[in-house]
Design an enzyme around this catalytic site. Structure first.
Site, PDB file in Angstrom:
ATOM      1  N   THR A 123       0.840  -1.187   0.000  1.00  8.80           N
ATOM      2  CA  THR A 123       0.000   0.000   0.000  1.00  8.80           C
ATOM      3  C   THR A 123       0.881   1.244   0.000  1.00  8.80           C
ATOM      4  OG1 THR A 123      -1.910   1.049   1.060  1.00  8.80           O
ATOM      5  CG2 THR A 123      -0.257   0.094   2.529  1.00  8.80           C
ATOM      6  N   LYS A 153       3.499   1.534  -3.818  1.00  7.24           N
ATOM      7  CA  LYS A 153       2.944   0.807  -4.964  1.00  7.24           C
ATOM      8  C   LYS A 153       3.744   1.042  -6.243  1.00  7.24           C
ATOM      9  CE  LYS A 153      -1.876   0.390  -3.480  1.00  7.24           C
ATOM     10  NZ  LYS A 153      -3.287   0.551  -3.875  1.00  7.24           N
ATOM     11  N   ASN A 204       0.516  -3.952  -6.117  1.00  5.03           N
ATOM     12  CA  ASN A 204      -0.021  -4.011  -4.753  1.00  5.03           C
ATOM     13  C   ASN A 204      -0.028  -5.436  -4.197  1.00  5.03           C
ATOM     14  OD1 ASN A 204      -2.245  -5.033  -6.281  1.00  5.03           O
ATOM     15  ND2 ASN A 204      -3.607  -4.497  -4.597  1.00  5.03           N
ATOM     16  N   TYR A 241     -13.261   3.128   1.685  1.00  3.27           N
ATOM     17  CA  TYR A 241     -14.297   2.241   2.233  1.00  3.27           C
ATOM     18  C   TYR A 241     -14.658   2.610   3.674  1.00  3.27           C
ATOM     19  CZ  TYR A 241     -10.735  -0.137   5.014  1.00  3.27           C
ATOM     20  OH  TYR A 241      -9.753  -0.420   5.923  1.00  3.27           O
TER      21      TYR A 241
END
Length: 266
Positions: free
Chosen positions: A61, A65, A86, A223
């Site tokens: 992460t 990346k 990733n 999220y």
């Protein structure tokens, strides 16, 4: 015991650790563990692998990346195209084939590192069911590692896009120059910036939200929270909102599939 984990910095919260820990428990997988490895400098990757000889796979992460690529022995096509990785599969063998192909990343190691981009798979599989005829042009907000996966998917789907950034970059739009007509002519808007991530849930990308309509699809890679201010502002205008949770689940499962695959890559 097979060891898997996540590298990045900082790692204050991790979807991956919670997800895989629950997965191992639910599926009665007793020979695997998933750990967090805060890695401030990517040059310390080899030391990490030396200290953890049972590592079989890593997720990657921010901020690594892109800069992890030069440490890999082999990179899948889409990940190479996107310029971002990733997911790393680690095998305990001397990378002789990679040496012949001129792709040895870390010299003198006795493990082979293969790079993938499961963000590409996760994003595409979660986006496809939502696409409608009007989603022919997209705005990508931000241009970091996650944005590279988004670009790759949009190119594969033949959706034209413009990238919006704070700082000038050839071909990009600037947030400060974004006008309502840009919003109206791009019915798909994807946020790849961290703006709105918990705990700073009162932030959102600075775009002309008043131009959003019921024909728009707003996708936020964030999220947490499930509904960001970006998505809420869009939904208030009738747009279809989509957060990044399904993408994360799909990319995590794809990582697991890759780590446990039998085939070797040249």
């Amino acid at each position: 015991m097979k060891q898997y984990g996540l590298i990045g910095f900082p790692l204050s919260h991790s979807f991956s650790k919670k997800y895989f820990t629950a997965k191992f428990a639910d599926e009665n997988i007793k020979d695997a563990v998933y750990d967090l490895f805060p890695l401030e400098h990517i040059k310390d990757l080899q030391d990490l692998l030396d200290v953890n000889p049972h590592l079989c796979g890593l997720n990657v992460t921010v901020p690594h990346k892109k800069n992890v690529l030069k440490y890999l022995d082999w990179i899948e096509h889409d990940a190479r195209t996107a310029g971002a990785v990733n997911c790393i599969r680690i095998s305990k063998e001397s990378p002789v084939l990679a040496a012949f192909s001129g792709e040895v990343g870390v010299e003198g190691h006795d493990f082979r590192l293969e790079g993938f981009n499961t963000d590409i798979y996760g994003f595409e599989m979660s986006l496809r069911p939502l696409l409608k005829d009007q989603h022919t042009d997209a705005l990508i907000l931000g241009d970091g590692g996650a944005a590279q996966a988004v670009k790759c998917v949009l190119e594969n789907l033949e959706i034209k896009f413009k990238v919006v950034t704070r700082r000038p970059h050839p071909g990009n739009l600037l947030f400060k120059d974004l006008k309502p007509h840009h919003i109206k002519s791009h019915k798909l808007i994807i946020n790849t910036t961290p703006l709105g991530t918990a705990p700073k849930i009162d932030e959102c990308p600075p775009i002309p939200y008043e131009a959003i309509t019921g024909e728009h699809l707003l996708y936020d890679l964030i999220y947490n929270p499930p509904e960001t201010m970006f998505l809420r502002k869009g939904a208030e205008r009738g747009a279809t909102p989509k957060n990044g949770y399904e993408m994360l689940v799909l990319q995590a499962e794809k990582s697991w599939e890759i780590w446990n695959a039998k085939e070797k890559h040249p």
